[in-house]
Write a protein that holds these residues in place. Structure first.
Motif, PDB file in Angstrom:
ATOM      1  N   HIS A  61      -0.942  -2.537   5.895  1.00  0.00           N
ATOM      2  CA  HIS A  61      -0.948  -1.540   4.830  1.00  0.00           C
ATOM      3  C   HIS A  61       0.143  -1.815   3.808  1.00  0.00           C
ATOM      4  O   HIS A  61       1.287  -2.117   4.174  1.00  0.00           O
ATOM      5  N   GLN A  62      -0.203  -1.665   2.546  1.00  0.00           N
ATOM      6  CA  GLN A  62       0.787  -1.772   1.483  1.00  0.00           C
ATOM      7  C   GLN A  62       1.914  -0.770   1.707  1.00  0.00           C
ATOM      8  O   GLN A  62       3.092  -1.076   1.495  1.00  0.00           O
ATOM      9  N   GLU A  63       1.561   0.424   2.168  1.00  0.00           N
ATOM     10  CA  GLU A  63       2.529   1.497   2.332  1.00  0.00           C
ATOM     11  C   GLU A  63       3.479   1.266   3.511  1.00  0.00           C
ATOM     12  O   GLU A  63       4.508   1.933   3.615  1.00  0.00           O
ATOM     13  N   ALA A  64       3.134   0.332   4.401  1.00  0.00           N
ATOM     14  CA  ALA A  64       3.900   0.155   5.633  1.00  0.00           C
ATOM     15  C   ALA A  64       4.626  -1.181   5.719  1.00  0.00           C
ATOM     16  O   ALA A  64       5.234  -1.476   6.751  1.00  0.00           O
ATOM     17  N   CYS A  65       4.553  -1.984   4.652  1.00  0.00           N
ATOM     18  CA  CYS A  65       5.204  -3.300   4.666  1.00  0.00           C
ATOM     19  C   CYS A  65       6.327  -3.352   3.645  1.00  0.00           C
ATOM     20  O   CYS A  65       6.111  -3.088   2.452  1.00  0.00           O
ATOM     21  N   ARG A  66       7.510  -3.718   4.097  1.00  0.00           N
ATOM     22  CA  ARG A  66       8.637  -3.867   3.175  1.00  0.00           C
ATOM     23  C   ARG A  66       8.461  -5.114   2.306  1.00  0.00           C
ATOM     24  O   ARG A  66       8.847  -5.135   1.144  1.00  0.00           O
ATOM     25  N   HIS A  67       7.905  -6.158   2.906  1.00  0.00           N
ATOM     26  CA  HIS A  67       7.760  -7.439   2.213  1.00  0.00           C
ATOM     27  C   HIS A  67       6.298  -7.886   2.337  1.00  0.00           C
ATOM     28  O   HIS A  67       5.951  -8.729   3.166  1.00  0.00           O
ATOM     29  N   LEU A  68       5.466  -7.336   1.492  1.00  0.00           N
ATOM     30  CA  LEU A  68       4.027  -7.529   1.602  1.00  0.00           C
ATOM     31  C   LEU A  68       3.620  -8.976   1.342  1.00  0.00           C
ATOM     32  O   LEU A  68       2.780  -9.526   2.067  1.00  0.00           O
ATOM     33  N   HIS A  69       4.210  -9.598   0.346  1.00  0.00           N
ATOM     34  CA  HIS A  69       3.873 -10.991   0.045  1.00  0.00           C
ATOM     35  C   HIS A  69       4.176 -11.891   1.248  1.00  0.00           C
ATOM     36  O   HIS A  69       3.376 -12.756   1.617  1.00  0.00           O
ATOM     37  N   ARG A  70       5.326 -11.655   1.872  1.00  0.00           N
ATOM     38  CA  ARG A  70       5.709 -12.462   3.037  1.00  0.00           C
ATOM     39  C   ARG A  70       4.749 -12.236   4.197  1.00  0.00           C
ATOM     40  O   ARG A  70       4.355 -13.188   4.891  1.00  0.00           O
ATOM     41  N   ALA A  71       4.346 -10.984   4.414  1.00  0.00           N
ATOM     42  CA  ALA A  71       3.441 -10.676   5.522  1.00  0.00           C
ATOM     43  C   ALA A  71       2.086 -11.346   5.330  1.00  0.00           C
ATOM     44  O   ALA A  71       1.541 -11.971   6.258  1.00  0.00           O
ATOM     45  N   LEU A  72       1.515 -11.231   4.136  1.00  0.00           N
ATOM     46  CA  LEU A  72       0.212 -11.839   3.880  1.00  0.00           C
ATOM     47  C   LEU A  72       0.293 -13.357   3.964  1.00  0.00           C
ATOM     48  O   LEU A  72      -0.624 -14.016   4.478  1.00  0.00           O
ATOM     49  N   SER A  73       1.388 -13.924   3.485  1.00  0.00           N
ATOM     50  CA  SER A  73       1.563 -15.380   3.556  1.00  0.00           C
ATOM     51  C   SER A  73       1.645 -15.852   5.001  1.00  0.00           C
ATOM     52  O   SER A  73       1.088 -16.902   5.360  1.00  0.00           O
ATOM     53  N   LYS A  74       2.316 -15.079   5.847  1.00  0.00           N
ATOM     54  CA  LYS A  74       2.431 -15.446   7.264  1.00  0.00           C
ATOM     55  C   LYS A  74       1.070 -15.406   7.949  1.00  0.00           C
ATOM     56  O   LYS A  74       0.744 -16.291   8.759  1.00  0.00           O
ATOM     57  N   ILE A  75       0.286 -14.406   7.640  1.00  0.00           N
ATOM     58  CA  ILE A  75      -1.047 -14.302   8.235  1.00  0.00           C
ATOM     59  C   ILE A  75      -1.887 -15.511   7.831  1.00  0.00           C
ATOM     60  O   ILE A  75      -2.535 -16.149   8.660  1.00  0.00           O
ATOM     61  N   ARG A  76      -1.857 -15.836   6.556  1.00  0.00           N
ATOM     62  CA  ARG A  76      -2.630 -16.976   6.068  1.00  0.00           C
ATOM     63  C   ARG A  76      -2.159 -18.291   6.688  1.00  0.00           C
ATOM     64  O   ARG A  76      -2.970 -19.166   7.008  1.00  0.00           O
TER      65      ARG A  76
END
Length: 227
Positions: free
Chosen positions: A97-112
């Motif tokens: 969730h956008q609302e629950a991630c401090r560093h959204l770009h980093r999280a999505l990059s890690k998943i990818r």
């Protein structure tokens, strides 16, 4: 509206949150394979007022349905703290969730980087503008059409406007992310959901709460095909 939007193939993702909690596998088997994705809602009792499945369930689903598309939706805070444990379950898509991630770009990059489709979810009141900077690294955008936490809630129709906006952004920027919607989707609003550009419809009680879930999914597909 449909004529102005480029629609992708439509996918149905039954949510196991509405399956029999003592017989999840049997509930999925009743679908007779007529599903595109299996949606797994993970709730922490903090970000949302409910508790649900952990990584063990996601791993069990992968073992039992090795060829299924497992779609894990993390309704947890902070989202980054849960990535490793769920990536180990080998999902096809992992959404934070956008609302629950401090560093959204980093999280999505890690998943990818783990070879998994990255997803970003928005609550009904969260504007699309907040995720514009990460749309280029998102494979899925999940729009909540109810406030997350419980199944069986009523659909919030205003969320369809966000789907239209996302569809237009995707076309304008030449992006390929899928638009997923979750919450209160049923036979009464399925056609509306499709017309606004949604690619993946998550359905829980509207499928598993019926006498014949497989027939219900087939009916939903007919409703979309008739548009």
């Amino acid at each position: 509206m449909a004529g102005s939007l480029q629609l992708k193939p439509f996918l149905i993702a039954p949510s196991i949150l509405s399956a029999d909690p003592l017989a999840v596998g049997a509930s999925v088997d009743v679908l007779k394979g007529d599903f595109d994705w299996l949606h797994v809602d993970v709730m922490d009792g903090h970000f949302v007022p409910n508790l649900s499945y952990g990584p063990a369930v996601a791993k069990a689903l992968r073992r039992r349905y090795p060829d299924a598309v497992i779609d894990v939706h993390l309704m947890v805070e902070p989202g980054e703290d849960f990535l490793d444990m769920f990536l180990e379950s080998r999902p096809d898509c992992l959404t934070v969730h956008q609302e629950a991630c401090r560093h959204l770009h980093r999280a999505l990059s890690k998943i990818r980087a783990a070879g998994v489709r990255s997803g970003v979810a928005l609550n009904p009141a969260t504007p699309v503008e907040l995720i514009k900077p990460v749309l280029n690294i998102a494979d899925v955008v999940l729009l909540m059409s109810v406030d997350p936490g419980f199944g069986g809630q009523s659909f919030i129709p205003e969320v369809t406007e966000k789907a239209v906006t996302l569809c237009q952004l995707r076309e304008a920027r030449g992006l390929k992310f899928l638009i997923e919607m979750d919450g209160g989707i049923n036979a009464a609003n399925m056609a509306q959901v499709r017309r606004c550009g949604v690619d993946v419809a998550v359905m829980g009680s509207a499928v598993f709460g019926t006498p014949d879930p497989a027939a219900t999914v087939a009916k939903m597909r007919l409703l979309v095909d008739g548009e």
